[in-house]
Design an enzyme around this catalytic site. Structure first.
Site, PDB file in Angstrom:
ATOM      1  N   LYS A   1       0.803  -1.236   0.000  1.00 25.44           N
ATOM      2  CA  LYS A   1       0.000   0.000   0.000  1.00 25.44           C
ATOM      3  C   LYS A   1       0.830   1.278   0.000  1.00 25.44           C
ATOM      4  O   LYS A   1       0.479   2.290   0.606  1.00 25.44           O
ATOM      5  CB  LYS A   1      -0.974  -0.005   1.198  1.00 25.44           C
ATOM      6  CG  LYS A   1      -2.038  -1.055   1.099  1.00 25.44           C
ATOM      7  CD  LYS A   1      -2.887  -1.172   2.345  1.00 25.44           C
ATOM      8  CE  LYS A   1      -2.255  -2.044   3.381  1.00 25.44           C
ATOM      9  NZ  LYS A   1      -3.161  -2.441   4.472  1.00 25.44           N
TER      10      LYS A   1
ATOM     11  N   ASP B   1      -5.762  -6.231  10.523  1.00 18.63           N
ATOM     12  CA  ASP B   1      -7.051  -5.532  10.508  1.00 18.63           C
ATOM     13  C   ASP B   1      -8.206  -6.452  10.114  1.00 18.63           C
ATOM     14  O   ASP B   1      -9.318  -6.333  10.637  1.00 18.63           O
ATOM     15  CB  ASP B   1      -7.008  -4.322   9.564  1.00 18.63           C
ATOM     16  CG  ASP B   1      -6.727  -4.682   8.112  1.00 18.63           C
ATOM     17  OD1 ASP B   1      -6.262  -5.803   7.847  1.00 18.63           O
ATOM     18  OD2 ASP B   1      -6.962  -3.822   7.246  1.00 18.63           O
TER      19      ASP B   1
END
Length: 407
Positions: free
Chosen positions: A104, A139
């Site tokens: 990311k 997450d």
């Protein structure tokens, strides 16, 4: 069963969230929660671990300083933190995680191969943040934990935001890799890291290959690069740039800003895709404000929307296919005779939450793959702040005070 106030740090992309959650205890749910969201300066995403974690801890300190009386810990008790770290790690316990690689857009090289919990704790000590941090979770697993806390029918979780990932609950006998002690429940959470999925069957284009080759992690996270929020807008930009170069789409020359990588973000793409005005005014505004393209014709704007639609639809349909694969793996792709088996997927992430056309396409594709009869028993629920709440819940379930009481 633990009750009290717990903090969570949710680091998953270009923004991170800090939460404080007041748990009522077994069966009581959440009494209250507060959060703040902070953007990470681009230079810190490619800097050093001391700079990155130091900045994060400074923001946690600011958030703790705003704590109201209702959230103060009991006398003699330290604040406790659950740490959501949404990057590929080798995790051997709830209290540690060795970073395998960044994704990311991050490339903090001195953190790769290091324990991120140790890095965070060192920054907390340097900055004077007196908080107990002994549990770290992905997450997606956090979202699964948060979903299961309120709904026992949750079987899987999916993150569709800056990046993407999925996790699900599997029967431990179906995991041949596992050689450790069997959990009492007979079940285990599998973190798929599906963002790194790659196969020759993926419908990759020349735009995808070029994007991957020019990325900071070429050859990795291929699935993520065609379905997640960090990359969809960039794919659209590359298509529009080719149209400008080879078909004079925006006039005789290529607009200079159109050549700038990642200048067109997925939220910009979403705004254009959802434009329902007769003259497509929002599309025109985005072209002008973001790409400095003025006086675009209605015909051009319609083509821009079509490009957005193609890129978003491909991403959504592939995400749905991945989710269908998980449901099939755990036997939730059929309805067993005489059973009303309800399967809930906890879904979190800004792409799913805010990009309506993407979300609709994903849901429609999943129904198409499952069939109407099975689809009636599959529910996608938006798990707002799911990963952060899940981390706080895991902090509570592994509370050192709770363990001390048991001993």
């Amino acid at each position: 069963n633990e009750k009290g106030v717990f903090y969570a740090l949710d680091l998953g992309g270009t923004n991170f969230r800090i939460l404080r959650v007041h748990l009522k205890g077994e069966g009581g749910g959440l009494a209250a929660q507060e959060f703040t969201e902070v953007s990470i300066p681009p230079n810190l995403m490619v800097g050093t671990s001391d700079e990155l974690f130091g900045y994060i801890v400074e923001e946690v300190l600011k958030f703790v300083a705003q704590e109201g009386e209702d959230f103060h810990p009991a006398v003699g008790r330290k604040r406790e933190l659950g740490f959501t770290f949404s990057f590929p790690v080798m995790q051997t316990s709830i209290a540690s995680g060795t970073l395998i690689r960044w994704t990311k857009g991050f490339n903090v090289e001195d953190t790769v191969g290091q324990d991120v919990v140790v890095k965070l704790n060192a920054a907390m000590e340097r900055k004077g943040l007196d908080m107990c941090n002994q549990r770290q979770v992905n997450d997606t697993v956090g979202t699964l934990a948060g979903g299961r806390y309120t709904n026992k029918d949750v079987v899987a979780s999916v993150i569709l935001g800056t990046g993407t990932n999925a996790a699900y609950v599997e029967c431990v006998q179906a995991i041949p890799k596992w050689h450790g002690p069997l959990p009492k429940s007979g079940e285990m959470v599998v973190n798929t890291e599906w963002g790194n999925f790659q196969t020759s069957h993926l419908p990759l284009t020349e735009y995808d290959h070029a994007l991957d080759a020019e990325s900071i992690n070429p050859g990795e996270q291929i699935f993520e690069k065609i379905i997640s929020g960090m990359y969809l807008g960039e794919i659209v930009r590359r298509v529009l740039c080719r149209l400008a170069e080879e078909a004079s789409f925006f006039g005789g020359s290529v607009p200079p800003k159109l050549k700038v990588p990642f200048i067109l973000q997925t939220p910009d793409m979403s705004v254009m895709h959802h434009d329902m005005s007769p003259d497509l005014k929002l599309v025109g505004n985005k072209l002008k404000d973001v790409l400095d393209i003025s006086n675009s014709s209605l015909k051009v704007r319609k083509v821009v929307i079509e490009v957005c639609n193609i890129v978003a639809t491909r991403g959504a349909r592939l995400a749905a296919a991945g989710l269908f694969g998980i449901l099939k793996k755990i036997g939730r792709d059929t309805v067993k005779t005489g059973e009303q088996q309800r399967s809930v997927i906890a879904m979190d992430g800004g792409l799913f939450e805010h990009y309506t056309e993407f979300r609709k396409s994903l849901e429609n594709t999943l129904c198409e793959l499952l069939g109407s009869e099975v689809s009636e028993h599959i529910v996608i629920e938006h798990a707002n702040d799911g990963s952060g709440i899940g981390a706080a819940l895991l902090a509570a379930s592994h509370s050192k005070y709770c363990q001390a009481d048991e001993s």
